[in-house]
Motif scaffolding. Sequence first.
Motif, PDB file in Angstrom:
ATOM      1  N   UNK A   1       0.827  -1.199   0.000  1.00  0.00           N
ATOM      2  CA  UNK A   1       0.000   0.000   0.000  1.00  0.00           C
ATOM      3  C   UNK A   1       0.865   1.254   0.000  1.00  0.00           C
ATOM      4  N   UNK A   2       0.439   2.313  -0.706  1.00  0.00           N
ATOM      5  CA  UNK A   2       1.180   3.574  -0.622  1.00  0.00           C
ATOM      6  C   UNK A   2       0.974   4.197   0.752  1.00  0.00           C
ATOM      7  N   UNK A   3       2.029   4.693   1.387  1.00  0.00           N
ATOM      8  CA  UNK A   3       1.872   5.269   2.726  1.00  0.00           C
ATOM      9  C   UNK A   3       0.902   6.444   2.739  1.00  0.00           C
ATOM     10  N   UNK A   4       0.140   6.506   3.803  1.00  0.00           N
ATOM     11  CA  UNK A   4      -0.809   7.591   4.014  1.00  0.00           C
ATOM     12  C   UNK A   4      -1.040   7.735   5.497  1.00  0.00           C
ATOM     13  N   UNK A   5      -2.273   7.951   5.884  1.00  0.00           N
ATOM     14  CA  UNK A   5      -2.624   8.052   7.299  1.00  0.00           C
ATOM     15  C   UNK A   5      -3.115   6.697   7.798  1.00  0.00           C
ATOM     16  N   UNK A   6      -2.792   6.370   9.046  1.00  0.00           N
ATOM     17  CA  UNK A   6      -3.134   5.046   9.575  1.00  0.00           C
ATOM     18  C   UNK A   6      -3.460   5.127  11.059  1.00  0.00           C
ATOM     19  N   UNK A   7      -4.322   4.208  11.491  1.00  0.00           N
ATOM     20  CA  UNK A   7      -4.600   3.994  12.912  1.00  0.00           C
ATOM     21  C   UNK A   7      -4.324   2.533  13.222  1.00  0.00           C
ATOM     22  N   UNK A   8      -3.502   2.303  14.247  1.00  0.00           N
ATOM     23  CA  UNK A   8      -3.265   0.959  14.756  1.00  0.00           C
ATOM     24  C   UNK A   8      -4.112   0.795  16.005  1.00  0.00           C
ATOM     25  N   UNK A   9      -5.175   0.000  15.889  1.00  0.00           N
ATOM     26  CA  UNK A   9      -6.151  -0.180  16.957  1.00  0.00           C
ATOM     27  C   UNK A   9      -5.597  -1.165  17.991  1.00  0.00           C
TER      28      UNK A   9
ATOM     29  N   UNK B   1     -14.981   3.501  22.697  1.00  0.00           N
ATOM     30  CA  UNK B   1     -15.380   4.875  23.009  1.00  0.00           C
ATOM     31  C   UNK B   1     -14.612   5.924  22.215  1.00  0.00           C
ATOM     32  N   UNK B   2     -13.342   5.675  21.943  1.00  0.00           N
ATOM     33  CA  UNK B   2     -12.498   6.655  21.263  1.00  0.00           C
ATOM     34  C   UNK B   2     -12.949   6.852  19.823  1.00  0.00           C
ATOM     35  N   UNK B   3     -12.775   8.072  19.324  1.00  0.00           N
ATOM     36  CA  UNK B   3     -13.157   8.388  17.952  1.00  0.00           C
ATOM     37  C   UNK B   3     -12.076   9.261  17.327  1.00  0.00           C
ATOM     38  N   UNK B   4     -11.582   8.937  16.133  1.00  0.00           N
ATOM     39  CA  UNK B   4     -10.581   9.797  15.500  1.00  0.00           C
ATOM     40  C   UNK B   4     -11.208  11.101  15.006  1.00  0.00           C
ATOM     41  N   UNK B   5     -10.366  12.104  14.813  1.00  0.00           N
ATOM     42  CA  UNK B   5     -10.853  13.382  14.297  1.00  0.00           C
ATOM     43  C   UNK B   5     -11.240  13.283  12.828  1.00  0.00           C
ATOM     44  N   UNK B   6     -10.608  12.372  12.100  1.00  0.00           N
ATOM     45  CA  UNK B   6     -10.891  12.221  10.667  1.00  0.00           C
ATOM     46  C   UNK B   6     -10.664  10.772  10.265  1.00  0.00           C
ATOM     47  N   UNK B   7     -11.287  10.385   9.164  1.00  0.00           N
ATOM     48  CA  UNK B   7     -11.061   9.049   8.620  1.00  0.00           C
ATOM     49  C   UNK B   7      -9.647   8.947   8.066  1.00  0.00           C
ATOM     50  N   UNK B   8      -9.145   7.723   7.958  1.00  0.00           N
ATOM     51  CA  UNK B   8      -7.753   7.498   7.542  1.00  0.00           C
ATOM     52  C   UNK B   8      -7.686   6.489   6.405  1.00  0.00           C
TER      53      UNK B   8
END
Length: 200
Positions: free
Chosen positions: A33-41, A90-97
């Motif tokens: 995958x090309x690098x971008x924004x990510x969340x590691x849950x 409960x946690x929510x990111x500020x924007x989708x990734x």
Amino acid sequence: MDAAQWDERYRASAGGVWATQPPAVVREITATLPPGTAIDVATGDGRTALWLAERGWDCTGVDFSSAGLALAAARPGGDAVRWTPGDVLEWQPEAQVDLVVSCYLHLPDSAAAVARVAEWVAPGGTLLVLGHDVDNIAAGGHGPSDPAILYTPDLLRGALDDRFRIERCERVVRASGDAELRDGQHAAAIDTLLHAVRVR
């Protein structure tokens, strides 16, 4: 286990609980995958978030264990990741990734948790979920022994709606060289993998 129990486990570990590298199938898929924004849950002590950051991802690692996050931040490259305390329910990111990764997150309603984190994926982005399969119990692999919190392909497939295209949803055998734990337990194990792309 609750946050306090995980804090205790991380504080008792020498250098962290998990292996230093993400599971092989996670490395295999994310490397394409090309690098971008990510969340590691449920990042734990940070192995997946750190691996992604080393490869150019703008990564956030989320976990409810402050002790786990402290270990992650202290590891080499730890300053390249945003370590964020939060409960996945409960946690929510500020924007989708562009990428959401969840490795070995097992909860009483895992399907609901997967559906929740899937909402964090931007259109065109990737969801990658890996966890112990229910068949792992009979196989004798390391991991939880309560079938109610373990995965099956049907469970993970059913967690997504038609906004996602499923690339892979299957049982995978973790080979003996692909250790999950840092203490060298190399028994083969059975996991469930979900790899999906959000199409809209």
